[in-house]
Design a protein around this motif. Structure first.
Motif, short mmCIF file in Angstrom:
data_model
loop_
_atom_site.label_atom_id
_atom_site.label_comp_id
_atom_site.label_asym_id
_atom_site.label_seq_id
_atom_site.Cartn_x
_atom_site.Cartn_y
_atom_site.Cartn_z
N VAL A 50 14.36 -119.36 -72.88
CA VAL A 50 13.17 -118.89 -73.60
C VAL A 50 13.46 -117.54 -74.26
O VAL A 50 13.08 -117.30 -75.41
N ASN A 51 14.16 -116.67 -73.55
CA ASN A 51 14.53 -115.37 -74.12
C ASN A 51 15.46 -115.53 -75.32
O ASN A 51 15.37 -114.78 -76.28
N GLN A 52 16.36 -116.50 -75.24
CA GLN A 52 17.30 -116.73 -76.34
C GLN A 52 16.64 -117.37 -77.55
O GLN A 52 17.09 -117.17 -78.67
N GLU A 60 12.39 -129.32 -75.87
CA GLU A 60 13.73 -128.74 -76.04
C GLU A 60 14.25 -128.20 -74.70
O GLU A 60 15.42 -128.37 -74.39
N LEU A 61 13.36 -127.57 -73.93
CA LEU A 61 13.77 -127.06 -72.62
C LEU A 61 14.18 -128.21 -71.71
O LEU A 61 15.19 -128.12 -71.02
N SER A 94 3.40 -127.47 -77.33
CA SER A 94 3.26 -126.23 -76.59
C SER A 94 4.57 -125.46 -76.75
O SER A 94 5.63 -125.95 -76.38
N LEU A 95 4.49 -124.28 -77.35
CA LEU A 95 5.68 -123.46 -77.54
C LEU A 95 5.70 -122.36 -76.49
O LEU A 95 4.66 -121.82 -76.11
N ILE A 96 6.89 -122.02 -76.05
CA ILE A 96 7.05 -121.09 -74.94
C ILE A 96 7.71 -119.80 -75.45
O ILE A 96 8.74 -119.84 -76.13
N PHE A 97 7.08 -118.69 -75.10
CA PHE A 97 7.55 -117.37 -75.51
C PHE A 97 7.72 -116.48 -74.28
O PHE A 97 6.95 -116.59 -73.32
N PRO A 98 8.70 -115.59 -74.31
CA PRO A 98 8.83 -114.64 -73.20
C PRO A 98 7.79 -113.53 -73.33
O PRO A 98 7.36 -113.20 -74.43
N THR A 99 7.39 -113.01 -72.21
CA THR A 99 6.59 -111.79 -72.21
C THR A 99 7.57 -110.61 -72.19
O THR A 99 8.79 -110.82 -72.04
N ASP A 100 7.06 -109.41 -72.31
CA ASP A 100 7.93 -108.24 -72.19
C ASP A 100 8.64 -108.23 -70.84
O ASP A 100 9.84 -107.94 -70.76
N GLU A 103 11.47 -110.75 -70.95
CA GLU A 103 12.61 -110.24 -71.72
C GLU A 103 13.37 -109.18 -70.94
O GLU A 103 14.60 -109.11 -71.00
N ASN A 104 12.63 -108.36 -70.19
CA ASN A 104 13.26 -107.29 -69.42
C ASN A 104 14.12 -107.82 -68.27
O ASN A 104 14.93 -107.08 -67.72
#
Length: 144
Positions: A50-52, A60-61, A94-100, A103-104
């Motif tokens: 997800v981060n990439q 896709e995952l 449903s698309l997946i995004f990282p939170t801060d 990402e950290n």
């Protein structure tokens, strides 16, 4: 006693049992390496993907992790609860995004992955580990 030795020899020549033995051993090593992240190895790899690729779809995952979509949904649910990723609806997808926070964690996850690689390379030898990974990947692709 001799029967036990014969039984073990039969199982040693069975791909199913041999692969499961390998799976248990590498799972223990992976869990040890990823313990410091507070995530299971699979959760960590999902977050890394997800981060990439922010906005990656669940399908896709599932494809990348070679898992069923329903299993991916459960993994995503846990990472959403931990506030490491978030879902955004785009039509039916449903698309997946990282939170801060997600990402950290990337550097820590990559460090754990490197630890895992070092640990099994120390046991198997680096070249043997690479060769085994390639052979298993190719066999899995063929058997699918």
């Amino acid at each position: 006693m001799e029967n036990s030795s014969v039984d073990n020899c039969l199982l040693d020549n069975c791909l199913y049992f041999t692969v499961n033995k390998l799976s248990r051993a590498i799972t223990r090593m992976a869990e040890d390496s990823f313990k410091k992240t507070g995530l299971s190895p699979t959760h960590a790899f999902l977050l890394m993907l997800v981060n990439q690729k922010p906005g990656i779809s669940q399908s896709e995952l599932a494809e990348q992790l070679h898992m069923m979509p329903s299993t991916i949904t459960r993994f995503i649910d846990k990472l959403v609860i931990k506030s490491l990723i978030e879902r955004k609806a785009e039509g039916k997808r449903s698309l997946i995004f990282p939170t801060d926070a997600g990402e950290n964690m990337q550097q820590e996850i990559q460090s754990a992955w490197k630890d895992l690689y070092r640990n099994y390379s120390a046991v198997l030898g680096e070249d043997a580990g690479k060769d085994l990974t390639k052979l298993i990947r190719e066999a899995g692709n063929t058997l699918e």
